[in-house]
Write a protein that holds these residues in place. Structure first.
Motif, mmCIF file in Angstrom:
data_model
loop_
_atom_site.group_PDB
_atom_site.id
_atom_site.type_symbol
_atom_site.label_atom_id
_atom_site.label_comp_id
_atom_site.label_asym_id
_atom_site.label_seq_id
_atom_site.Cartn_x
_atom_site.Cartn_y
_atom_site.Cartn_z
ATOM 1 N N MET A 1 30.758 -36.998 -60.087
ATOM 2 C CA MET A 1 30.842 -36.997 -61.529
ATOM 3 C C MET A 1 30.802 -38.441 -62.025
ATOM 4 O O MET A 1 31.409 -39.323 -61.435
ATOM 5 C CB MET A 1 32.143 -36.329 -61.964
ATOM 6 C CG MET A 1 32.430 -36.508 -63.426
ATOM 7 S SD MET A 1 33.799 -35.526 -64.046
ATOM 8 C CE MET A 1 33.079 -33.932 -64.019
ATOM 9 N N THR A 2 30.101 -38.667 -63.119
ATOM 10 C CA THR A 2 30.033 -40.004 -63.693
ATOM 11 C C THR A 2 31.178 -40.211 -64.674
ATOM 12 O O THR A 2 31.794 -39.254 -65.156
ATOM 13 C CB THR A 2 28.706 -40.212 -64.444
ATOM 14 O OG1 THR A 2 28.674 -39.347 -65.581
ATOM 15 C CG2 THR A 2 27.508 -39.968 -63.550
ATOM 16 N N ALA A 3 31.452 -41.464 -64.979
ATOM 17 C CA ALA A 3 32.495 -41.788 -65.943
ATOM 18 C C ALA A 3 32.155 -41.210 -67.310
ATOM 19 O O ALA A 3 33.012 -40.641 -67.991
ATOM 20 C CB ALA A 3 32.663 -43.296 -66.035
ATOM 21 N N THR A 4 30.907 -41.306 -67.705
ATOM 22 C CA THR A 4 30.480 -40.767 -68.999
ATOM 23 C C THR A 4 30.739 -39.271 -69.077
ATOM 24 O O THR A 4 31.266 -38.767 -70.073
ATOM 25 C CB THR A 4 28.987 -41.066 -69.238
ATOM 26 O OG1 THR A 4 28.788 -42.479 -69.198
ATOM 27 C CG2 THR A 4 28.516 -40.525 -70.563
ATOM 28 N N LEU A 5 30.383 -38.564 -68.039
ATOM 29 C CA LEU A 5 30.582 -37.117 -68.016
ATOM 30 C C LEU A 5 32.075 -36.761 -68.059
ATOM 31 O O LEU A 5 32.481 -35.848 -68.765
ATOM 32 C CB LEU A 5 29.923 -36.516 -66.779
ATOM 33 C CG LEU A 5 29.864 -34.999 -66.698
ATOM 34 C CD1 LEU A 5 29.125 -34.421 -67.896
ATOM 35 C CD2 LEU A 5 29.182 -34.567 -65.412
ATOM 36 N N ALA A 6 32.876 -37.493 -67.320
ATOM 37 C CA ALA A 6 34.321 -37.243 -67.321
ATOM 38 C C ALA A 6 34.899 -37.421 -68.723
ATOM 39 O O ALA A 6 35.745 -36.636 -69.160
ATOM 40 C CB ALA A 6 35.022 -38.166 -66.336
ATOM 41 N N LEU A 7 34.437 -38.422 -69.449
ATOM 42 C CA LEU A 7 34.911 -38.648 -70.813
ATOM 43 C C LEU A 7 34.395 -37.568 -71.759
ATOM 44 O O LEU A 7 35.146 -37.042 -72.585
ATOM 45 C CB LEU A 7 34.473 -40.031 -71.301
ATOM 46 C CG LEU A 7 35.106 -41.211 -70.567
ATOM 47 C CD1 LEU A 7 34.414 -42.501 -70.950
ATOM 48 C CD2 LEU A 7 36.592 -41.280 -70.832
ATOM 49 N N GLU A 8 33.121 -37.255 -71.639
ATOM 50 C CA GLU A 8 32.520 -36.245 -72.519
ATOM 51 C C GLU A 8 33.146 -34.868 -72.334
ATOM 52 O O GLU A 8 33.320 -34.120 -73.292
ATOM 53 C CB GLU A 8 31.009 -36.159 -72.277
ATOM 54 C CG GLU A 8 30.247 -37.339 -72.816
ATOM 55 C CD GLU A 8 28.773 -37.327 -72.442
ATOM 56 O OE1 GLU A 8 28.344 -36.474 -71.624
ATOM 57 O OE2 GLU A 8 28.043 -38.186 -72.962
ATOM 58 N N GLU A 9 33.507 -34.534 -71.096
ATOM 59 C CA GLU A 9 34.076 -33.218 -70.820
ATOM 60 C C GLU A 9 35.591 -33.174 -70.994
ATOM 61 O O GLU A 9 36.210 -32.140 -70.770
ATOM 62 C CB GLU A 9 33.683 -32.765 -69.417
ATOM 63 C CG GLU A 9 32.189 -32.480 -69.296
ATOM 64 C CD GLU A 9 31.792 -31.864 -67.969
ATOM 65 O OE1 GLU A 9 32.681 -31.656 -67.107
ATOM 66 O OE2 GLU A 9 30.598 -31.589 -67.798
ATOM 67 N N GLY A 10 36.193 -34.283 -71.375
ATOM 68 C CA GLY A 10 37.624 -34.317 -71.608
ATOM 69 C C GLY A 10 38.460 -34.334 -70.342
ATOM 70 O O GLY A 10 39.664 -34.121 -70.396
ATOM 71 N N ILE A 11 37.835 -34.585 -69.212
ATOM 72 C CA ILE A 11 38.563 -34.646 -67.946
ATOM 73 C C ILE A 11 39.380 -35.931 -67.868
ATOM 74 O O ILE A 11 40.422 -35.984 -67.221
ATOM 75 C CB ILE A 11 37.581 -34.537 -66.764
ATOM 76 C CG1 ILE A 11 36.921 -33.153 -66.791
ATOM 77 C CG2 ILE A 11 38.251 -34.815 -65.436
ATOM 78 C CD1 ILE A 11 35.755 -33.007 -65.846
ATOM 79 N N ALA A 12 38.903 -36.984 -68.546
ATOM 80 C CA ALA A 12 39.597 -38.270 -68.547
ATOM 81 C C ALA A 12 39.634 -38.809 -69.970
ATOM 82 O O ALA A 12 38.742 -38.540 -70.772
ATOM 83 C CB ALA A 12 38.870 -39.256 -67.640
ATOM 84 N N ASP A 13 40.671 -39.586 -70.268
ATOM 85 C CA ASP A 13 40.753 -40.276 -71.556
ATOM 86 C C ASP A 13 40.179 -41.678 -71.448
ATOM 87 O O ASP A 13 39.771 -42.265 -72.442
ATOM 88 C CB ASP A 13 42.203 -40.377 -72.019
ATOM 89 C CG ASP A 13 42.788 -39.016 -72.363
ATOM 90 O OD1 ASP A 13 42.046 -38.173 -72.895
ATOM 91 O OD2 ASP A 13 43.982 -38.800 -72.094
ATOM 92 N N ALA A 14 40.187 -42.219 -70.238
ATOM 93 C CA ALA A 14 39.669 -43.566 -69.981
ATOM 94 C C ALA A 14 39.243 -43.641 -68.521
ATOM 95 O O ALA A 14 39.726 -42.887 -67.678
ATOM 96 C CB ALA A 14 40.733 -44.615 -70.260
ATOM 97 N N VAL A 15 38.340 -44.563 -68.238
ATOM 98 C CA VAL A 15 37.873 -44.780 -66.872
ATOM 99 C C VAL A 15 37.912 -46.280 -66.615
ATOM 100 O O VAL A 15 37.486 -47.071 -67.463
ATOM 101 C CB VAL A 15 36.429 -44.248 -66.682
ATOM 102 C CG1 VAL A 15 35.941 -44.510 -65.275
ATOM 103 C CG2 VAL A 15 36.350 -42.765 -67.017
ATOM 104 N N ALA A 16 38.437 -46.689 -65.464
ATOM 105 C CA ALA A 16 38.535 -48.107 -65.119
ATOM 106 C C ALA A 16 37.578 -48.452 -63.985
ATOM 107 O O ALA A 16 37.342 -47.640 -63.095
ATOM 108 C CB ALA A 16 39.964 -48.440 -64.700
ATOM 109 N N PHE A 17 37.053 -49.653 -64.039
ATOM 110 C CA PHE A 17 36.118 -50.132 -63.025
ATOM 111 C C PHE A 17 36.577 -51.477 -62.462
ATOM 112 O O PHE A 17 35.776 -52.366 -62.242
ATOM 113 C CB PHE A 17 34.714 -50.301 -63.639
ATOM 114 C CG PHE A 17 34.116 -49.029 -64.148
ATOM 115 C CD1 PHE A 17 33.479 -48.172 -63.284
ATOM 116 C CD2 PHE A 17 34.197 -48.700 -65.483
ATOM 117 C CE1 PHE A 17 32.920 -46.991 -63.745
ATOM 118 C CE2 PHE A 17 33.643 -47.530 -65.956
ATOM 119 C CZ PHE A 17 33.007 -46.671 -65.082
ATOM 120 N N GLY A 18 37.856 -51.637 -62.227
ATOM 121 C CA GLY A 18 38.426 -52.919 -61.815
ATOM 122 C C GLY A 18 37.745 -53.583 -60.638
ATOM 123 O O GLY A 18 37.278 -54.711 -60.731
#
Length: 66
Positions: A1-18
């Motif tokens: 799953m991509t970060a964009t998809l996770a955000l769009e589907e409400g699975i995540a509120d934020a994604v970090a790429f540290g």
């Protein structure tokens, strides 16, 4: 799953790429161009010197995949 998809589907509120940002300070541009990523040199993480923080190569024309 991509970060964009996770955000769009409400699975995540934020994604970090540290860790990706450490090796790829131009990470948003690399994502935009679908370019290769620099591998992270884990041996230099948190070592107290500039190696591994300031010497990763920036995106150049030779790295762009179109």
């Amino acid at each position: 799953m991509t970060a964009t998809l996770a955000l769009e589907e409400g699975i995540a509120d934020a994604v970090a790429f540290g860790r990706l940002f450490i090796a790829n300070p131009d990470l948003p541009e690399r994502f935009r161009l679908k370019s290769t990523l620099n591998p992270l040199d884990e041996a230099t993480l948190y070592g107290g010197a500039e190696k591994g923080y300031t010497d990763y190569p920036a995106l150049g024309p030779q790295l762009v995949q179109r």
